[in-house]
Design a protein around this motif. Structure first.
Motif, PDB file in Angstrom:
ATOM      1  N   ARG A  18       0.731  -1.170   0.074  1.00 23.87           N
ATOM      2  CA  ARG A  18       0.030   0.029  -0.058  1.00 23.87           C
ATOM      3  C   ARG A  18       0.730   1.293  -0.010  1.00 23.87           C
ATOM      4  NH1 ARG A  18      -5.239  -0.745   3.834  1.00 23.87           N
ATOM      5  NH2 ARG A  18      -6.312  -2.405   2.587  1.00 23.87           N
ATOM      6  N   LEU A  19       1.855   1.103   0.886  1.00 21.18           N
ATOM      7  CA  LEU A  19       2.719   2.267   0.907  1.00 21.18           C
ATOM      8  C   LEU A  19       3.586   2.513  -0.510  1.00 21.18           C
ATOM      9  CD1 LEU A  19       4.264   2.218   4.631  1.00 21.18           C
ATOM     10  CD2 LEU A  19       2.467   3.782   3.701  1.00 21.18           C
ATOM     11  N   ARG A  21       2.216   1.882  -3.422  1.00 24.08           N
ATOM     12  CA  ARG A  21       1.314   2.496  -4.103  1.00 24.08           C
ATOM     13  C   ARG A  21       0.953   3.770  -4.133  1.00 24.08           C
ATOM     14  NH1 ARG A  21      -3.235  -0.932  -2.870  1.00 24.08           N
ATOM     15  NH2 ARG A  21      -2.095  -2.683  -2.873  1.00 24.08           N
ATOM     16  N   VAL A  22       1.203   4.316  -2.643  1.00 24.38           N
ATOM     17  CA  VAL A  22       0.985   5.617  -2.163  1.00 24.38           C
ATOM     18  C   VAL A  22       2.040   6.445  -2.750  1.00 24.38           C
ATOM     19  CG1 VAL A  22       0.835   7.343  -0.524  1.00 24.38           C
ATOM     20  CG2 VAL A  22      -0.269   5.029  -0.291  1.00 24.38           C
ATOM     21  N   GLU A  23       3.261   6.060  -2.944  1.00 23.95           N
ATOM     22  CA  GLU A  23       4.475   6.523  -3.403  1.00 23.95           C
ATOM     23  C   GLU A  23       4.399   6.882  -4.790  1.00 23.95           C
ATOM     24  OE1 GLU A  23       9.312   5.796  -3.449  1.00 23.95           O
ATOM     25  OE2 GLU A  23       8.134   4.050  -3.031  1.00 23.95           O
ATOM     26  N   GLN A  25       1.627   7.248  -6.347  1.00 20.15           N
ATOM     27  CA  GLN A  25       0.668   8.094  -6.603  1.00 20.15           C
ATOM     28  C   GLN A  25       1.091   9.574  -6.353  1.00 20.15           C
ATOM     29  OE1 GLN A  25      -2.315   6.457  -3.598  1.00 20.15           O
ATOM     30  NE2 GLN A  25      -3.999   7.019  -5.033  1.00 20.15           N
ATOM     31  N   VAL A  26       1.953   9.653  -5.390  1.00 18.71           N
ATOM     32  CA  VAL A  26       2.544  10.834  -4.949  1.00 18.71           C
ATOM     33  C   VAL A  26       3.417  11.420  -6.151  1.00 18.71           C
ATOM     34  CG1 VAL A  26       4.110  12.287  -3.735  1.00 18.71           C
ATOM     35  CG2 VAL A  26       2.281  10.911  -2.528  1.00 18.71           C
ATOM     36  N   GLN A  45      -6.517  13.719  -6.821  1.00 21.12           N
ATOM     37  CA  GLN A  45      -5.345  12.684  -6.876  1.00 21.12           C
ATOM     38  C   GLN A  45      -4.847  13.000  -5.292  1.00 21.12           C
ATOM     39  OE1 GLN A  45      -4.658  10.019  -8.748  1.00 21.12           O
ATOM     40  NE2 GLN A  45      -6.587  10.851  -9.757  1.00 21.12           N
ATOM     41  N   ALA A  49      -4.495   9.934  -2.367  1.00 20.81           N
ATOM     42  CA  ALA A  49      -3.476   9.381  -1.802  1.00 20.81           C
ATOM     43  C   ALA A  49      -3.513   9.553  -0.442  1.00 20.81           C
ATOM     44  CB  ALA A  49      -2.187  10.195  -2.260  1.00 20.81           C
ATOM     45  N   GLN A  50      -4.316  10.503   0.030  1.00 23.47           N
ATOM     46  CA  GLN A  50      -4.502  10.748   1.602  1.00 23.47           C
ATOM     47  C   GLN A  50      -5.574   9.641   2.048  1.00 23.47           C
ATOM     48  OE1 GLN A  50      -6.224  14.709   1.451  1.00 23.47           O
ATOM     49  NE2 GLN A  50      -4.347  15.540   2.256  1.00 23.47           N
ATOM     50  N   ALA A  52      -5.502   6.606   0.704  1.00 24.87           N
ATOM     51  CA  ALA A  52      -4.738   5.312   0.819  1.00 24.87           C
ATOM     52  C   ALA A  52      -3.788   5.248   1.750  1.00 24.87           C
ATOM     53  CB  ALA A  52      -3.933   5.261  -0.667  1.00 24.87           C
ATOM     54  N   LEU A  53      -3.472   6.510   2.465  1.00 23.23           N
ATOM     55  CA  LEU A  53      -2.544   6.657   3.569  1.00 23.23           C
ATOM     56  C   LEU A  53      -3.415   6.533   5.069  1.00 23.23           C
ATOM     57  CD1 LEU A  53       0.024   9.799   2.927  1.00 23.23           C
ATOM     58  CD2 LEU A  53       0.600   7.181   3.576  1.00 23.23           C
TER      59      LEU A  53
END
Length: 95
Positions: A18-19, A21-23, A25-26, A45, A49-50, A52-53
């Motif tokens: 998950r992290l 994926r967030v990376e 996204q960012v 977007q 990302a928020q 997902a975090l």
């Protein structure tokens, strides 16, 4: 004070994915800004990302509550509950 075996150990691979994926996204958001994309699209977007975090944070809180508070040493329950509630308060103050 902190255990070597963390409550999230059983979900570590899932959390790491998950992290990552967030990376991604960012990085995508950064590219959108570099490309002068429409503001609302960038904001959408950022919101994703928020979210997902937030999912990662919720999983960590659930794991902490189950492993470190409920399943932890009796003499640390109050302290660990306060830690958890402090973390919840910090997450809720965001923004």
């Amino acid at each position: 004070m902190h255990d070597k075996d963390h409550g999230y150990s059983g979900h570590k691979d899932q959390i790491t994915k998950r992290l990552r994926r967030v990376e991604g996204q960012v990085r995508g958001i950064e590219k959108m800004v570099d490309e002068d994309r429409y503001c609302i699209d960038v904001l959408t977007q950022i919101s994703a990302a928020q979210a997902a975090l937030d999912k990662v944070a919720l999983q960590l809180m659930e794991d902490h509550a189950a492993h470190c508070v409920v399943g932890g040493p009796e003499d640390l329950k109050e302290e660990r509950t306060e830690e958890l509630m402090g973390a919840v308060a910090r997450l809720m103050r965001r923004g």
